[in-house]
Design a protein around this motif. Structure first.
Motif, mmCIF file in Angstrom:
data_model
loop_
_atom_site.group_PDB
_atom_site.id
_atom_site.type_symbol
_atom_site.label_atom_id
_atom_site.label_comp_id
_atom_site.label_asym_id
_atom_site.label_seq_id
_atom_site.Cartn_x
_atom_site.Cartn_y
_atom_site.Cartn_z
ATOM 1 N N ILE A 1 0.481 -1.694 -0.426
ATOM 2 C CA ILE A 1 -0.071 0.183 -0.210
ATOM 3 C C ILE A 1 0.577 1.577 -0.088
ATOM 4 N N ILE A 2 2.121 0.947 0.805
ATOM 5 C CA ILE A 2 2.762 2.747 1.048
ATOM 6 C C ILE A 2 3.298 2.570 -0.459
ATOM 7 N N THR A 3 4.080 1.400 -0.945
ATOM 8 C CA THR A 3 4.685 1.378 -2.279
ATOM 9 C C THR A 3 3.710 2.259 -3.785
ATOM 10 N N ALA A 4 2.135 2.080 -3.242
ATOM 11 C CA ALA A 4 1.390 2.170 -4.059
ATOM 12 C C ALA A 4 1.223 3.725 -4.159
ATOM 13 N N CYS A 5 1.379 4.226 -2.832
ATOM 14 C CA CYS A 5 1.141 5.714 -2.614
ATOM 15 C C CYS A 5 2.046 6.650 -3.428
ATOM 16 N N VAL A 6 4.016 6.178 -3.425
ATOM 17 C CA VAL A 6 4.836 6.791 -3.742
ATOM 18 C C VAL A 6 4.683 6.906 -4.720
ATOM 19 N N LYS A 7 3.991 6.253 -5.854
ATOM 20 C CA LYS A 7 4.457 6.274 -6.956
ATOM 21 C C LYS A 7 4.404 7.673 -7.650
ATOM 22 N N THR A 8 4.541 8.225 -8.594
ATOM 23 C CA THR A 8 4.509 8.753 -9.434
ATOM 24 C C THR A 8 3.134 9.533 -10.623
ATOM 25 N N LYS A 9 2.950 10.097 -10.556
ATOM 26 C CA LYS A 9 1.853 10.123 -11.802
ATOM 27 C C LYS A 9 2.352 11.294 -12.709
ATOM 28 N N ASN A 10 1.954 11.124 -14.327
ATOM 29 C CA ASN A 10 1.917 11.800 -14.651
ATOM 30 C C ASN A 10 1.072 12.633 -14.707
ATOM 31 N N TYR A 11 0.669 14.033 -15.045
ATOM 32 C CA TYR A 11 0.248 15.458 -15.830
ATOM 33 C C TYR A 11 0.380 16.049 -16.593
ATOM 34 N N ASN A 12 -0.635 16.351 -17.062
ATOM 35 C CA ASN A 12 -0.372 17.423 -18.418
ATOM 36 C C ASN A 12 -0.639 18.942 -17.626
ATOM 37 N N CYS A 13 0.286 19.661 -17.751
ATOM 38 C CA CYS A 13 1.017 20.945 -17.939
ATOM 39 C C CYS A 13 -0.009 21.744 -19.268
ATOM 40 N N GLU A 14 -0.517 22.522 -19.023
ATOM 41 C CA GLU A 14 -0.822 23.239 -20.446
ATOM 42 C C GLU A 14 0.010 25.083 -19.997
ATOM 43 N N CYS A 15 0.104 25.350 -21.074
ATOM 44 C CA CYS A 15 1.142 27.062 -20.679
ATOM 45 C C CYS A 15 0.313 27.571 -21.784
ATOM 46 N N THR A 16 -0.534 28.737 -21.868
ATOM 47 C CA THR A 16 -0.343 29.526 -22.295
ATOM 48 C C THR A 16 0.501 31.155 -22.101
ATOM 49 N N TYR A 17 1.266 31.558 -23.443
ATOM 50 C CA TYR A 17 2.323 32.493 -23.357
ATOM 51 C C TYR A 17 1.751 33.741 -23.970
ATOM 52 N N VAL A 18 1.747 35.106 -23.157
ATOM 53 C CA VAL A 18 0.712 35.627 -23.722
ATOM 54 C C VAL A 18 2.374 37.477 -23.833
ATOM 55 N N ALA A 19 2.194 37.476 -24.984
ATOM 56 C CA ALA A 19 3.174 38.762 -25.230
ATOM 57 C C ALA A 19 3.164 39.729 -25.073
#
Length: 84
Positions: A17-35
């Motif tokens: 259970i502890i090992t499952a909680c420590v695993k990392t997960k991938n997340y999608n990060c969307e960035c918008t850059y405005v001039a």
């Protein structure tokens, strides 16, 4: 003997259970850059980028994602990054 096997099985379950909680997960990060309106790139289209960030918790991924907001600051773009 049965008690030792029970504790061994319980210990292995807890470790799983502890090992499952420590695993990392991938997340999608969307960035918008405005001039910046007063910068040399004023009027240019927004830059939109998607990046995969990793985190054990959503909050950790959010911090990692928000760290990308300044990526084009030296090019006079203001960034906003969110987990999608």
């Amino acid at each position: 003997m049965k008690m030792k096997l029970f504790f061994l099985a319980a210990s292995l379950s807890i470790i799983s259970i502890i090992t499952a909680c420590v695993k990392t997960k991938n997340y999608n990060c969307e960035c918008t850059y405005v001039a910046d309106s007063l910068g040399p790139n004023a009027g240019q289209p927004n830059k939109v980028e998607n990046t995969t960030v990793k985190g054990r918790l959503h909050e950790q991924a959010t911090i990692e994602c928000s760290g990308l907001e300044g990526k084009y600051m030296s090019d006079f773009y203001t960034g906003t990054c969110l987990i999608k």
